[in-house]
Write an enzyme that holds these catalytic residues in place. Structure first.
Site, mmCIF file in Angstrom:
data_model
loop_
_atom_site.group_PDB
_atom_site.id
_atom_site.type_symbol
_atom_site.label_atom_id
_atom_site.label_comp_id
_atom_site.label_asym_id
_atom_site.label_seq_id
_atom_site.Cartn_x
_atom_site.Cartn_y
_atom_site.Cartn_z
ATOM 1 N N TRP A 243 -76.109 -10.098 13.288
ATOM 2 C CA TRP A 243 -77.508 -9.859 13.648
ATOM 3 C C TRP A 243 -77.870 -10.487 14.977
ATOM 4 O O TRP A 243 -78.573 -9.880 15.787
ATOM 5 C CB TRP A 243 -78.442 -10.316 12.526
ATOM 6 C CG TRP A 243 -78.368 -9.379 11.355
ATOM 7 C CD1 TRP A 243 -77.891 -9.666 10.112
ATOM 8 C CD2 TRP A 243 -78.711 -7.980 11.341
ATOM 9 N NE1 TRP A 243 -77.934 -8.532 9.330
ATOM 10 C CE2 TRP A 243 -78.434 -7.494 10.048
ATOM 11 C CE3 TRP A 243 -79.223 -7.099 12.290
ATOM 12 C CZ2 TRP A 243 -78.659 -6.164 9.683
ATOM 13 C CZ3 TRP A 243 -79.443 -5.777 11.930
ATOM 14 C CH2 TRP A 243 -79.166 -5.312 10.641
ATOM 15 N N ASP B 27 -85.016 -15.376 14.270
ATOM 16 C CA ASP B 27 -84.918 -14.284 13.308
ATOM 17 C C ASP B 27 -84.683 -14.914 11.933
ATOM 18 O O ASP B 27 -83.604 -15.433 11.659
ATOM 19 C CB ASP B 27 -83.758 -13.363 13.701
ATOM 20 C CG ASP B 27 -83.567 -12.203 12.725
ATOM 21 O OD1 ASP B 27 -84.255 -12.160 11.691
ATOM 22 O OD2 ASP B 27 -82.709 -11.344 13.020
ATOM 23 N N LYS C 226 -85.875 -8.365 2.570
ATOM 24 C CA LYS C 226 -84.933 -9.314 1.981
ATOM 25 C C LYS C 226 -85.666 -10.316 1.093
ATOM 26 O O LYS C 226 -85.522 -10.280 -0.106
ATOM 27 C CB LYS C 226 -84.144 -10.034 3.070
ATOM 28 C CG LYS C 226 -82.938 -9.229 3.542
ATOM 29 C CD LYS C 226 -83.073 -8.634 4.893
ATOM 30 C CE LYS C 226 -81.926 -7.712 5.230
ATOM 31 N NZ LYS C 226 -81.734 -7.580 6.670
HETATM 32 C C1 LIG Z 1 -81.586 -7.136 7.857
HETATM 33 C C2 LIG Z 1 -81.665 -7.981 9.062
HETATM 34 C C3 LIG Z 1 -82.119 -7.464 10.289
HETATM 35 C C4 LIG Z 1 -82.495 -6.022 10.490
HETATM 36 O O1 LIG Z 1 -83.619 -5.661 9.787
HETATM 37 P P1 LIG Z 1 -84.222 -4.184 9.879
HETATM 38 O O2 LIG Z 1 -85.520 -4.363 9.163
HETATM 39 O O3 LIG Z 1 -83.277 -3.266 9.178
HETATM 40 O O4 LIG Z 1 -84.400 -3.826 11.294
HETATM 41 C C5 LIG Z 1 -82.202 -8.323 11.358
HETATM 42 N N1 LIG Z 1 -81.850 -9.616 11.250
HETATM 43 C C6 LIG Z 1 -81.398 -10.145 10.095
HETATM 44 C C7 LIG Z 1 -81.031 -11.598 10.033
HETATM 45 C C8 LIG Z 1 -81.295 -9.347 8.969
HETATM 46 O O5 LIG Z 1 -80.850 -9.869 7.809
#
Ligand SMILES: *Cc1c(COP(=O)(O)O)cnc(C)c1O
Length: 360
Positions: free
Chosen positions: A102, A172, A196
């Site tokens: 990511w 993030d 998540k």
């Molecule tokens: C799932 C995830 C993303 C991407 O998320 P989307 O909503 O599909 O764009 C980005 N960063 C992390 C750490 C993730 O787990």
């Protein structure tokens, strides 16, 4: 009805109580004769739902009043472009820490909109540990420092918050927001896709310190401009109302559980048990350095790799779903977010021990 044990990495499990509550008010929300997703986002009913969700979220993370909370669309992936567009000039340097899939995606996107520089990478350690603070050499003129607190695919997490001095810190937190206590004041911006550890897909939450707003590059599309969303209370266009509502129910549920402080203890206990089951007996393996092991996404392999597909089939038959590792990683991965009850982790451990006994 029987709900199975769901270890999906995302979209992930949602607390059963929250789904039951949503079900009970789906057709007729609070006696209004229609569902929440059939109302105007500008109605006083929806506005009150939206405000309550924000208040509860602020309470859960103890967010100071000089931070805006935005309820956005486009996933965490849209933030990968929005962050440089809003916080850096096109010729300005922004620093990234690379720790897995990511953070790599975010820095690749940022390189299109600013002078992106990777200042530290976990690749030096085979992605088994994160770079230490002493490796983070920051010039004062950087637009920001970006990292991912928890790599969802690799199961690698930061055991510390990088110190960035006057350089705004951007994180993030898609897969570990609300899983443990954080000090929001250390950050310029925190963002997370909801699917998540918050609620359903379609919503992305951003927490942004106010002084960082209003400096977007002139080419920035309106929908990518944080300041426009902040000024409009995240309603500059139609927001994802149902996802916002359902996330609000998850925040209420989390407060009922005792908030982040209480769920953090449960999360630590769940992860500790599962790592113990992996480490004990030598049948399974997770090579991440102990202090950087994720509490949310736990990848593991079987020493005899040929047994992994057997494991996954039998686990599914036993009601243990979505344990297959990310396609880039292979093996197994158990995602054990806030909504996954400890009893599901216990069921997984029991299955793992039994499988090892039968095949060891
Ligand atoms: C799932 C995830 C993303 C991407 O998320 P989307 O909503 O599909 O764009 C980005 N960063 C992390 C750490 C993730 O787990």
């Amino acid at each position: 009805m029987s709900r199975k044990h769901n270890f999906s990495a995302g979209p992930a499990a949602i607390p059963t109580q929250v789904l039951e509550r949503a079900q009970s008010e789906l057709l007729d929300w609070q006696g209004k004769g229609l569902s929440i997703m059939e109302m105007s986002h500008r109605s006083k009913e929806f506005v009150s739902v939206a405000q309550k969700a924000e208040e509860d979220f602020r309470q859960l993370l103890n967010i100071p009043s000089n931070y805006k909370v935005l309820f956005l669309q486009g996933g965490a992936t849209s933030q990968f472009a929005m962050i440089p567009l809003n916080f850096a000039r096109a010729d300005q340097r922004a620093a990234y820490i690379e720790t897995g899939m990511w953070s790599k995606k975010s820095l690749t996107e940022a390189a299109r909109y600013c002078d992106m520089q990777v200042i530290a990478s976990a690749s030096d350690n085979d992605y088994l540990s994160v770079p230490r603070q002493s490796e983070l050499i920051l010039d004062a003129d950087l637009a920001y420092l970006h990292y991912a607190s928890n790599e969802t695919v690799g199961g690698l997490r930061f055991d510390y918050t990088p110190h960035s001095g006057d350089v705004p810190l951007v994180v993030d937190m898609s897969s570990d927001i609300l899983s443990c206590q954080i000090d929001v004041t250390k950050y310029g911006m925190i963002y997370a896709g909801a699917q998540k550890n918050i609620g359903p897909a379609g919503l992305t939450v951003a927490i942004i310190r106010e002084d960082l707003l209003g400096k977007a590059q002139s080419c920035t599309p309106k929908m990518y401009n944080y300041d426009i969303h902040a000024q409009a209370g995240s309603m500059s266009n139609t927001p994802p109302t149902f996802a916002w509502y359902l996330s609000g129910l998850v925040f209420e549920w989390l407060l009922e559980q005792g908030g982040v402080e209480a769920i953090e203890k449960v999360n630590q206990r769940k992860a500790e048990k599962l790592y113990h089951a992996i480490d004990d007996g030598g049948f399974y393996v997770n090579r991440i350095k102990p202090e950087n092991r994720s509490l949310m996404n736990i990848p593991f392999n079987i020493h005899d790799a040929a047994l992994e597909s057997v494991f996954l089939t039998q686990a599914q038959d036993a009601g243990l779903l979505n344990l297959k590792g990310h396609k880039a990683a292979g093996g197994m991965r158990a995602s054990i977010y806030n909504a996954i009850p400890e009893s599901s982790v216990d069921a997984l451990i029991e299955f793992m021990n039994d499988f090892a006994k039968r095949n060891g």
